[in-house]
Structure formats: structure tokens, C-alpha cells
Design an enzyme around this catalytic site. Structure first.
Site, PDB file in Angstrom:
ATOM      1  N   GLU A   1      -9.009  13.278  20.021  1.00 25.93           N
ATOM      2  CA  GLU A   1      -8.635  14.264  18.987  1.00 25.93           C
ATOM      3  C   GLU A   1      -9.859  15.064  18.543  1.00 25.93           C
ATOM      4  O   GLU A   1      -9.792  16.296  18.413  1.00 25.93           O
ATOM      5  CB  GLU A   1      -8.023  13.522  17.807  1.00 25.93           C
ATOM      6  CG  GLU A   1      -7.618  14.358  16.622  1.00 25.93           C
ATOM      7  CD  GLU A   1      -7.152  13.479  15.469  1.00 25.93           C
ATOM      8  OE1 GLU A   1      -7.644  13.674  14.332  1.00 25.93           O
ATOM      9  OE2 GLU A   1      -6.317  12.581  15.698  1.00 25.93           O
ATOM     10  N   TYR A   2     -10.988  14.388  18.325  1.00 16.91           N
ATOM     11  CA  TYR A   2     -12.228  15.086  17.973  1.00 16.91           C
ATOM     12  C   TYR A   2     -12.568  16.106  19.055  1.00 16.91           C
ATOM     13  O   TYR A   2     -12.948  17.250  18.760  1.00 16.91           O
ATOM     14  CB  TYR A   2     -13.387  14.091  17.859  1.00 16.91           C
ATOM     15  CG  TYR A   2     -13.587  13.440  16.515  1.00 16.91           C
ATOM     16  CD1 TYR A   2     -12.565  12.723  15.896  1.00 16.91           C
ATOM     17  CD2 TYR A   2     -14.817  13.500  15.866  1.00 16.91           C
ATOM     18  CE1 TYR A   2     -12.762  12.097  14.686  1.00 16.91           C
ATOM     19  CE2 TYR A   2     -15.020  12.892  14.643  1.00 16.91           C
ATOM     20  CZ  TYR A   2     -13.994  12.188  14.055  1.00 16.91           C
ATOM     21  OH  TYR A   2     -14.190  11.569  12.842  1.00 16.91           O
TER      22      TYR A   2
ATOM     23  N   LYS B   1      -5.965   3.353  19.584  1.00 15.51           N
ATOM     24  CA  LYS B   1      -5.903   4.345  18.507  1.00 15.51           C
ATOM     25  C   LYS B   1      -7.273   4.995  18.287  1.00 15.51           C
ATOM     26  O   LYS B   1      -7.382   6.203  18.039  1.00 15.51           O
ATOM     27  CB  LYS B   1      -5.424   3.677  17.210  1.00 15.51           C
ATOM     28  CG  LYS B   1      -5.455   4.584  15.961  1.00 15.51           C
ATOM     29  CD  LYS B   1      -4.613   5.844  16.151  1.00 15.51           C
ATOM     30  CE  LYS B   1      -4.286   6.547  14.850  1.00 15.51           C
ATOM     31  NZ  LYS B   1      -5.370   6.801  13.945  1.00 15.51           N
TER      32      LYS B   1
ATOM     33  N   ASN C   1      -6.441   2.380   9.728  1.00 12.39           N
ATOM     34  CA  ASN C   1      -7.385   2.833  10.756  1.00 12.39           C
ATOM     35  C   ASN C   1      -8.530   1.849  10.882  1.00 12.39           C
ATOM     36  O   ASN C   1      -9.695   2.194  10.667  1.00 12.39           O
ATOM     37  CB  ASN C   1      -7.925   4.222  10.394  1.00 12.39           C
ATOM     38  CG  ASN C   1      -7.370   5.302  11.295  1.00 12.39           C
ATOM     39  OD1 ASN C   1      -6.821   5.024  12.353  1.00 12.39           O
ATOM     40  ND2 ASN C   1      -7.506   6.542  10.871  1.00 12.39           N
TER      41      ASN C   1
ATOM     42  N   SER D   1      -0.352   7.023  14.372  1.00  9.53           N
ATOM     43  CA  SER D   1      -0.866   8.393  14.403  1.00  9.53           C
ATOM     44  C   SER D   1       0.238   9.402  14.139  1.00  9.53           C
ATOM     45  O   SER D   1       1.384   9.192  14.507  1.00  9.53           O
ATOM     46  CB  SER D   1      -1.513   8.685  15.758  1.00  9.53           C
ATOM     47  OG  SER D   1      -1.994  10.010  15.795  1.00  9.53           O
TER      48      SER D   1
ATOM     49  N   LYS E   1      -6.710   0.661   2.696  1.00 10.80           N
ATOM     50  CA  LYS E   1      -7.964   1.186   3.223  1.00 10.80           C
ATOM     51  C   LYS E   1      -8.594   0.202   4.195  1.00 10.80           C
ATOM     52  O   LYS E   1      -8.638  -1.004   3.934  1.00 10.80           O
ATOM     53  CB  LYS E   1      -8.916   1.485   2.062  1.00 10.80           C
ATOM     54  CG  LYS E   1     -10.200   2.189   2.476  1.00 10.80           C
ATOM     55  CD  LYS E   1     -11.056   2.500   1.264  1.00 10.80           C
ATOM     56  CE  LYS E   1     -12.356   3.186   1.668  1.00 10.80           C
ATOM     57  NZ  LYS E   1     -13.213   3.475   0.502  1.00 10.80           N
TER      58      LYS E   1
ATOM     59  N   HIS F   1      -7.766   7.457  20.984  1.00 11.55           N
ATOM     60  CA  HIS F   1      -6.923   8.605  20.611  1.00 11.55           C
ATOM     61  C   HIS F   1      -7.667   9.514  19.638  1.00 11.55           C
ATOM     62  O   HIS F   1      -7.709  10.735  19.803  1.00 11.55           O
ATOM     63  CB  HIS F   1      -5.618   8.099  19.986  1.00 11.55           C
ATOM     64  CG  HIS F   1      -4.852   9.135  19.212  1.00 11.55           C
ATOM     65  ND1 HIS F   1      -5.228   9.534  17.934  1.00 11.55           N
ATOM     66  CD2 HIS F   1      -3.742   9.846  19.513  1.00 11.55           C
ATOM     67  CE1 HIS F   1      -4.383  10.459  17.509  1.00 11.55           C
ATOM     68  NE2 HIS F   1      -3.477  10.660  18.431  1.00 11.55           N
ATOM     69  N   ASN F   2      -8.265   8.922  18.616  1.00 12.24           N
ATOM     70  CA  ASN F   2      -8.970   9.724  17.616  1.00 12.24           C
ATOM     71  C   ASN F   2     -10.204  10.399  18.196  1.00 12.24           C
ATOM     72  O   ASN F   2     -10.530  11.531  17.829  1.00 12.24           O
ATOM     73  CB  ASN F   2      -9.358   8.855  16.418  1.00 12.24           C
ATOM     74  CG  ASN F   2      -8.179   8.553  15.514  1.00 12.24           C
ATOM     75  OD1 ASN F   2      -7.036   8.579  15.948  1.00 12.24           O
ATOM     76  ND2 ASN F   2      -8.446   8.254  14.259  1.00 12.24           N
TER      77      ASN F   2
ATOM     78  N   ASN G   1       2.228  -2.723  -4.360  1.00 15.31           N
ATOM     79  CA  ASN G   1       0.968  -1.986  -4.451  1.00 15.31           C
ATOM     80  C   ASN G   1       0.082  -2.664  -5.490  1.00 15.31           C
ATOM     81  O   ASN G   1       0.577  -3.158  -6.505  1.00 15.31           O
ATOM     82  CB  ASN G   1       1.228  -0.529  -4.857  1.00 15.31           C
ATOM     83  CG  ASN G   1       0.022   0.357  -4.615  1.00 15.31           C
ATOM     84  OD1 ASN G   1      -0.218   0.788  -3.489  1.00 15.31           O
ATOM     85  ND2 ASN G   1      -0.756   0.628  -5.650  1.00 15.31           N
TER      86      ASN G   1
ATOM     87  N   GLY H   1       0.818  -1.207   0.000  1.00 16.62           N
ATOM     88  CA  GLY H   1       0.000   0.000   0.000  1.00 16.62           C
ATOM     89  C   GLY H   1       0.848   1.251   0.000  1.00 16.62           C
ATOM     90  O   GLY H   1       1.353   1.663   1.041  1.00 16.62           O
TER      91      GLY H   1
END
Length: 487
Positions: free
Chosen positions: A195-196, A188, A103, A129, A76, A191-192, A33, A10
Site C-alpha cells: 500500500e505504501y 497484513k 494492526n 483491511s 490499539k 499488504h500495508n 469498551n 473496543g
């Protein structure tokens, strides 16, 4: 001949930058890839002159790897990860390691760990991250999955991760083993979610300064620059400072020309859903997610602005005093955001039998990631003092800070309400604090209501916990009861 240390599938921005980071630290990487032409483009451009090896098939990539083979997927999230796992399995041998660095949802990582292990292989689901800059120069890395895989990836991950300096002058990598199966991607995800919350807090402060105080971008740039020298020092305050100073081609602030509709990729929503599943009051992060949803209703809001009215937003009085209050309100709300995030991690650790190192997680977030800040050192110290700390608010440092901030915090929320300026995260953080610090809440009446219309039963304060009662409130309900409640 097999000589590559790790394979990476990727070659989007994050994948390419991780490869170059690994190369910088002396590791040989073989890359592949699905659109094979991207391999040659990468080798001829960004990776030119490096030791990076190109592969034009999965078979070629696997043949180039040392044993145990380590293959990292930077594709993805969702079905593409499962598809590549299926493509890899036939070419790998027992003990080889598949790493998902995207993610991904932690539920998928729990499932994938079990599935890959059933094939005799090992699996790691890791949060990464820091965006493209972090991937290139040092991200925060949060690995979980098969514990037996960790010693084989530890030297690579800790070498490429961001570093934070210790008081003794040494450095700690912002990467350590998080826990079994989905623990890495869960951390994670939290964490996000935080972050929001952090981003929305800053946006609400910006709203109060812009609409309430009438400050322009230049003035707010100076205020954020000052905030970044104190206890609010963080990556997000830093980039907001820079955004407010950035001019468009005509010399006007670019931020003023950006449409006020926010996007989201779903990790904040996952955090909220997980909190609802675990019964954790993640109120602040939920409001941050919903604020993005409200912003997306741009056309409706424009129409409503011509129909619905409210108070004039101008805030009068001592501007400097209000800005001091606002700084403390943001800091207190930030404490609540992290408090709720840690509450969620504790609940999940109990649910999934993860042995999470809460101080270590704060250390992993100290550098490389989007929520990196000086504040996280205080969380690390709190868990160093008391590893079994139930709630951050009960730590002496955070107790002092949030109690000292209370008067300013309340003044900001009151003023925002009076002036009709929405502050959903700042106000919900205060509401959570006021609820958490109360010995008594009115849920006794709520339980009586539930028992009245649904015979859901209740507990009594004069009886042992776990003993349930039902009352025939109107004389016609009978004695049959419904299920008890979950407390």
C-alpha cells in the site's frame, strides 16, 4: 443466559463498524469498551434497533457468549492487546478463542499464540483491511494463529468479508485461513507495505504531471479517471481521481491546500525491517517509506530550496506520448512492488514454516482492502498456473507486461532525472528489475574488498559453492580469517 455468537472489545470506528457488519449478517454480538460510557452511547445511537448486546465488564461480556467463546479485540496495537488478554484469560475455559483484529506486529502475534495456547486457549491474530468503510460493508480479513480456532470463526469472518465474483457467477469471500501463529498479521503487514508503494507511485506520477507537465488538478482528475478504466484500475487510483476533483469552499482544489508532509503509523517500516532481517531486496517499498520521512523534513526542505538549485522541471514535447509512457511506468513499477512483497512472504514462510497460499492471498486482496485492484486477479491466475512460482516476473503474463513496458519506463525515469523531479519508487523499481535480470553483478569486487580489509573470505567461480577462500592481498594480513558471509 449465553446467546451471543461473538464478543468484541473496543468501540472505536473500526470496532463499531465490524459489529454492525456482523449484525447485518445475522450474528449476535456482545460489546465492551474500557470507557464503559461508549457502550451505552453505541447502543443508543449507531446500534439502536439492532440485536447488539452491551456489557459493562469483561465478566458480563464472557457470560453472554456461546461456547466456545469468541472474543475479538479491536484495541490499539501493543501493550493494550496484552493487557486485555490478561484480563480475559481468568474468565475463559479451554478451547475458547481470543482474536486480535488490530494492526499488531506479527512477532507479537507469534508470541501471543504460544502464550494463549499455553493457557489451554486458542488465539487468532488477523489483519483487517479496508478502513472504516470496509469494516462496515465488507473488509479483507487475513486470519492466522491457532489452526483449531479457524472452524469456529470461519462462518462469521467469511460472512462479513468482501466478496469477489467468479467467472461462473459465484462469489468468493476475501477471507481465508492464512497460516500458523503470526502469519495473518505478517500478510497484513506486507499488504500495508505494498500500500505504501502503490500510494507513492501515484504521488510520483502526480508530481511529474503537476510540476513537469504543468497540469492542474482538473486535468489530472480526467487522466486518473481514464487510467482507472484500464489495467491500473484500483481503489487507490479511484480515490486519487476523486481527490483531484474535490473543491474547497472557495471552488479551488482542496488537494492544493494540503501541507506536503506525510504521516505513517509504522506498518510500512515493519515491512522494511522484516525484509532486511530476511535479506530480501524490498527496495521499492523501502523508498516509499523513506519518501514519507523526507516529506516530514518540511522546514529543512523549504530552507534548502533557497540554497540548492537544479534543472527547470518543465517537460516539453509530446504531452500525450509522455502520459502514455507514465501510465506504463507506473504499471511496471507496480508489478515490481508486488513481486518484492511476494518474495518477502516466501522468505518468511520458509523461516517460520508457514504454508502460505499465495494465490489465495491475492484473492483476499481482490476486494475490501486498500490495495484492491483488477491487477490482483492476474497474480491469482499466475499462482493457479504455477503454485510453486519462485518470482512473479517469471510468470508468462508478467514477463510480457514488464518487457513491453520497458522502453516507456526507461524514458520516464530518464526524463525525471533530467528535469530534477524525484521518482524514488519508479526508479528503484527499474533498478531492481535491471539487477534481478542480470546473470552477473559486481558483488565479486565487493567480496574482494571485504576480504581485503576484514578477511571475510569469498567463493570462487571455478570451485564448488560453499568452499571459501582468503587472500593475503597486501602481504601483511596473515592467514587468519573472519566469519564467512551470508548469501
Amino acid at each position: 443466559m449465553s446467546f451471543a455468537d461473538i464478543g468484541l472489545v473496543g468501540l472505536a470506528v473500526m470496532g463499531q463498524n465490524l459489529v454492525l457488519n456482523m449484525d447485518d449478517h445475522g450474528f449476535t454480538v456482545v460489546v465492551y469498551n474500557r470507557t464503559v460510557s461508549k457502550v451505552d452511547e453505541f447502543l443508543n445511537e449507531s446500534a439502536k434497533g439492532t440485536r447488539v448486546i452491551g456489557a459493562h465488564s469483561i465478566e458480563e461480556l464472557v457470560r453472554a457468549l456461546k461456547r466456545p467463546r469468541r472474543v475479538m479485540l479491536m484495541v490499539k496495537a501493543g501493550q493494550p492487546v496484552d493487557d486485555f488478554i490478561e484480563l480475559l484469560i481468568p474468565h475463559l475455559e479451554p478451547g475458547d478463542i481470543i482474536i486480535d483484529g488490530g494492526n499488531s506486529n506479527y512477532i507479537d502475534s507469534i508470541r501471543r499464540t504460544a502464550y494463549v495456547e499455553s493457557k489451554g486457549l486458542l488465539f487468532i491474530g488477523t489483519g483487517v483491511s479496508g478502513g472504516e468503510e470496509g469494516a462496515r460493508h465488507g473488509p479483507s480479513i487475513m486470519p492466522g494463529g491457532s489452526p483449531a480456532a479457524w472452524p469456529h470463526v470461519k462462518p462469521i469472518f467469511q460472512a462479513i468479508a468482501a466478496k469477489v465474483r467468479r467467472p461462473d457467477g459465484g462469489e468468493d469471500p476475501c477471507c481465508d485461513w492464512v497460516g500458523e501463529n503470526g502469519a495473518g498479521h505478517f500478510v497484513k503487514m506486507v499488504h500495508n507495505g505494498i500500500e505504501y508503494g502503490d500510494m507513492q507511485l501515484i504521488c510520483e506520477a502526480y508530481h511529474l504531471m503537476r510540476e513537469g507537465l504543468g497540469l492542474d488538478a482538473g486535468a489530472m482528475h480526467k487522466i486518473l479517471a481514464q487510467w482507472n478504466t484500464g489495467k491500473l484500475n484500483s481503489y487507490l487510483i479511484e480515490i486519487t481521481r476523486d481527490i483531484l476533483a474535490y473543491k474547497d469552499e472557495d471552488g479551488r482544489p482542496l488537494v492544493d491546500k494540503i501541507l506536503d508532509t506525510a504521516g505513517q503509523k509504522g506498518t510500512g517500516k515493519w515491512t522494511v525491517i522484516s525484509a532486511l532481517d530476511q535479506g530480501i531486496p524490498l527496495t521499492m517499498i523501502m523508498e516509499a517509506v523513506l519518501s514519507r520521512s523526507l516529506s516530514a523534513l518540511k522546514e529543512e526542505r523549504v530552507a534548502a530550496s533557497h540554497v540548492l538549485s537544479g534543472p527547470k522541471p518543465k517537460i516539453t514535447g509530446d504531452r500525450r506520448a509522455f502520459l502514455d509512457d507514465l501510465r506504463e511506468a507506473v504499471f511496471a513499477s507496480k508489478i515490481i512492488s508486488y513481486t518484492q512483497g511476494y518474495m518477502l512472504m516466501r522468505a518468511a514462510a520458509q523461516e517460520y514454516q508457514w504454508n502460505l497460499n499465495y494465490g489465495g492471498i491475492a484473492l483476499m486482496w481482490r476486494g475490501g482492502c486498500i490495495i484492491r485492484s483488477a491487477f490482483l486477479g492476474k497474480i491469482k491466475a499466475a499462482y493457479d498456473r504455477q503454485p510453486r512460482l519462485v518470482n512473479l516476473l517469471l510468470d508468462p503474463y508478467f514477463k510480457r507486461q514488464i518487457e513491453a513496458a520497458q522502453p516507456m519506463w526507461r524514458r520516464v525515469v530518464a526524463k525525471a532525472v533530467q528535469k530534477g523531479i524525484p521518482v524514488p519508487t519508479i526508479s528503484s523499481a527499474l533498478t531492481f528489475f535491471d539487477g534481478y535480470r542480470r546473470e552477473w553483478l559486481p558483488a565479486n569486487l565487493l567480496q574482494a574488498q571485504r576480504d581485503y580489509f576484514g578477511a571475510h573470505t569469498y567463493e570462487r567461480i571455478d570451485q564448488p559453492r560453499g568452499k571459501f577462500f582468503h587472500t593475503n592481498w597486501n602481504g601483511s594480513g596473515g592467514t587468519t580469517t573472519s566469519s564467512t558471509y551470508t548469501a
